[in-house]
Motif scaffolding. Structure first.
Motif, short mmCIF file in Angstrom:
data_model
loop_
_atom_site.label_atom_id
_atom_site.label_comp_id
_atom_site.label_asym_id
_atom_site.label_seq_id
_atom_site.Cartn_x
_atom_site.Cartn_y
_atom_site.Cartn_z
N SER A 87 -20.42 30.26 12.40
CA SER A 87 -19.23 30.84 12.62
C SER A 87 -19.22 32.41 12.65
O SER A 87 -20.15 33.22 12.65
N THR A 88 -17.98 33.19 13.10
CA THR A 88 -18.23 34.56 13.49
C THR A 88 -17.82 35.57 12.27
O THR A 88 -17.16 35.00 11.13
N ALA A 89 -18.18 36.77 12.30
CA ALA A 89 -17.70 37.60 11.48
C ALA A 89 -17.47 39.12 12.21
O ALA A 89 -18.24 39.30 13.15
N PRO A 90 -16.68 39.91 11.73
CA PRO A 90 -16.68 41.33 12.22
C PRO A 90 -17.72 42.18 12.01
O PRO A 90 -18.02 42.25 11.08
N GLU A 91 -17.95 43.32 13.09
CA GLU A 91 -18.87 44.16 12.79
C GLU A 91 -18.24 45.53 11.95
O GLU A 91 -19.08 45.93 11.12
N ILE A 92 -16.89 45.72 12.10
CA ILE A 92 -16.10 46.71 11.36
C ILE A 92 -14.98 45.61 10.78
O ILE A 92 -14.18 45.24 11.45
N SER A 146 -18.25 41.57 27.18
CA SER A 146 -17.32 42.58 27.29
C SER A 146 -16.57 42.85 25.97
O SER A 146 -16.15 44.01 25.65
N LEU A 147 -16.02 41.79 25.37
CA LEU A 147 -15.22 41.82 24.20
C LEU A 147 -15.74 41.05 22.96
O LEU A 147 -15.10 41.18 22.05
N GLY A 148 -17.11 40.67 22.95
CA GLY A 148 -17.34 39.90 21.74
C GLY A 148 -18.14 40.77 20.87
O GLY A 148 -18.32 40.28 19.64
N GLY A 149 -18.36 41.98 21.08
CA GLY A 149 -19.07 42.94 20.17
C GLY A 149 -18.24 43.03 18.75
O GLY A 149 -18.97 42.91 17.72
N PRO A 150 -16.80 43.29 18.58
CA PRO A 150 -16.31 43.80 17.57
C PRO A 150 -16.23 42.39 16.60
O PRO A 150 -16.58 42.67 15.42
N THR A 151 -16.13 41.28 17.14
CA THR A 151 -15.73 40.30 15.96
C THR A 151 -16.63 38.80 16.32
O THR A 151 -16.60 38.07 15.64
N GLY A 152 -17.53 39.09 17.62
CA GLY A 152 -18.39 37.78 17.77
C GLY A 152 -17.42 36.64 18.51
O GLY A 152 -18.14 35.78 18.77
N TYR A 153 -16.44 37.18 19.12
CA TYR A 153 -15.46 36.23 19.97
C TYR A 153 -15.38 34.88 19.65
O TYR A 153 -15.95 33.74 20.50
N ALA A 154 -14.65 34.56 18.67
CA ALA A 154 -14.42 33.15 18.17
C ALA A 154 -13.47 32.42 19.24
O ALA A 154 -14.04 31.54 19.94
N ILE A 155 -12.38 33.04 19.89
CA ILE A 155 -11.62 32.61 20.84
C ILE A 155 -11.39 30.98 20.89
O ILE A 155 -10.89 30.53 21.89
N TRP A 184 -14.21 33.07 3.66
CA TRP A 184 -13.17 32.19 3.76
C TRP A 184 -11.80 33.43 3.80
O TRP A 184 -11.00 33.15 4.27
N GLY A 185 -12.10 34.44 3.21
CA GLY A 185 -11.28 35.71 3.51
C GLY A 185 -10.99 36.02 4.85
O GLY A 185 -9.84 36.64 5.20
N TYR A 186 -12.09 35.94 5.67
CA TYR A 186 -11.86 36.21 6.96
C TYR A 186 -11.44 35.11 7.94
O TYR A 186 -10.97 35.31 9.06
N ALA A 187 -11.55 33.92 7.32
CA ALA A 187 -11.59 32.67 8.14
C ALA A 187 -10.47 32.26 8.93
O ALA A 187 -10.19 31.79 9.83
N TRP A 188 -9.12 33.08 8.58
CA TRP A 188 -7.81 32.67 9.14
C TRP A 188 -7.84 33.52 10.49
O TRP A 188 -6.97 33.11 11.26
N ILE A 189 -8.62 34.69 10.52
CA ILE A 189 -8.37 35.59 11.58
C ILE A 189 -8.74 35.06 13.00
O ILE A 189 -8.20 34.81 13.95
#
Length: 261
Positions: free
Chosen positions: A145-150, A201-210, A235-240
């Motif tokens: 799964s994905t996670a943000p860099e910031i 182009s847009l995957g750098g910040p969050t890993g682009y779950a989309i 799980w704290g990030y999983a809702w985003i």
């Protein structure tokens, strides 16, 4: 289109999407993989080819949504009935979990080797070593799964909304099949290229779950797998990566109806 058609197409197609997409993340991450450290471009093209493969498999059966956000966008656009939405969601989630488990099976030996490299040694300082191990094991979650860099809730949510808007509006404005309920042959190819473009182009910040199923289904599998020192499932990030793509899809469906319908 019958319920069984939707479930069959979405389970098979989404499973192939996650198998190849998660597979490229495993290939780049895990110890002793021939593709270890191959980099971000490898990951973005791997996910694009995953979309291409899964969508070709499912296009003639279910319309190849493979993504709850795409399903919502098509429902707003009028391509499918709202009563079909839960069936699509179910197929997409089951397929995503199946695909993630297949990644684990395909790379089973590499997961074991990777975890052995991160094994916690007993003795003095064991807790500090355990904390360091969990930090190092973070990339194992990244296979699933994905996670943000910031880590910033507003920024992360906005990124997922924007990236998913691009995906869904691109799908709605081109290449739908004759029934208008999913991807046609040309649309499959175009969508795969759009996914590569979004990743670059847009995957750098969050890993682009989309794609809520792409993130949530494998995250659940990560939580259930018997891997020592695998780290938390965040799980704290999983809702985003669930809420962001749905919001992006709603906006895309609304824009489509205002500008193109």
């Amino acid at each position: 289109m019958s319920t069984s058609d939707i479930l069959t197409g979405e389970i098979l197609g989404t499973a192939m999407l996650i198998l190849l997409g998660g597979g490229v993340c495993a290939a780049v991450t895990l110890t002793k993989s021939k593709a270890q450290n191959a980099g971000w471009l490898t990951i973005t093209f791997g996910w694009g080819f995953g979309v291409l493969t899964g969508a070709y498999i499912a296009a003639g059966v279910s319309g190849a949504h493979l993504n709850p956000a795409v399903t919502v966008g098509l429902a707003i656009q009028g391509g499918i009935e709202w009563s079909q939405v839960p069936v699509y969601f179910l197929g997409e989630m089951v397929g995503a979990m199946l695909g993630a488990f297949l990644v684990y099976l395909a790379y089973y030996g590499h997961f074991k080797a990777h975890m052995a490299d991160l094994a916690v040694q007993s003795g003095p300082g064991a807790q500090a070593t355990a904390d360091a191990t969990r930090e190092k094991a973070g990339p194992v979650l990244g296979i699933f799964s994905t996670a943000p860099e910031i880590r910033n809730t507003a920024q992360n949510l906005t990124t997922e909304i924007i990236a998913t808007f691009v995906l869904v509006i691109a799908i709605l404005t081109q290449g739908l099949n004759d029934e208008g309920n999913g991807l046609g042959t040309l649309g499959v190819l175009i969508t795969a290229l759009v996914v590569v473009g979004i990743g670059i182009s847009l995957g750098g910040p969050t890993g682009y779950a989309i794609n809520p199923a792409r993130d949530l289904g494998p995250r659940i599998v990560h939580a259930l797998l018997p891997l020592k020192h695998k780290g938390a499932s965040d799980w704290g990030y999983a809702w985003i990566p669930v809420v962001g793509p749905i919001v992006g899809a709603v906006i895309a469906g609304g824009v489509y109806n205002l500008a193109f319908a």
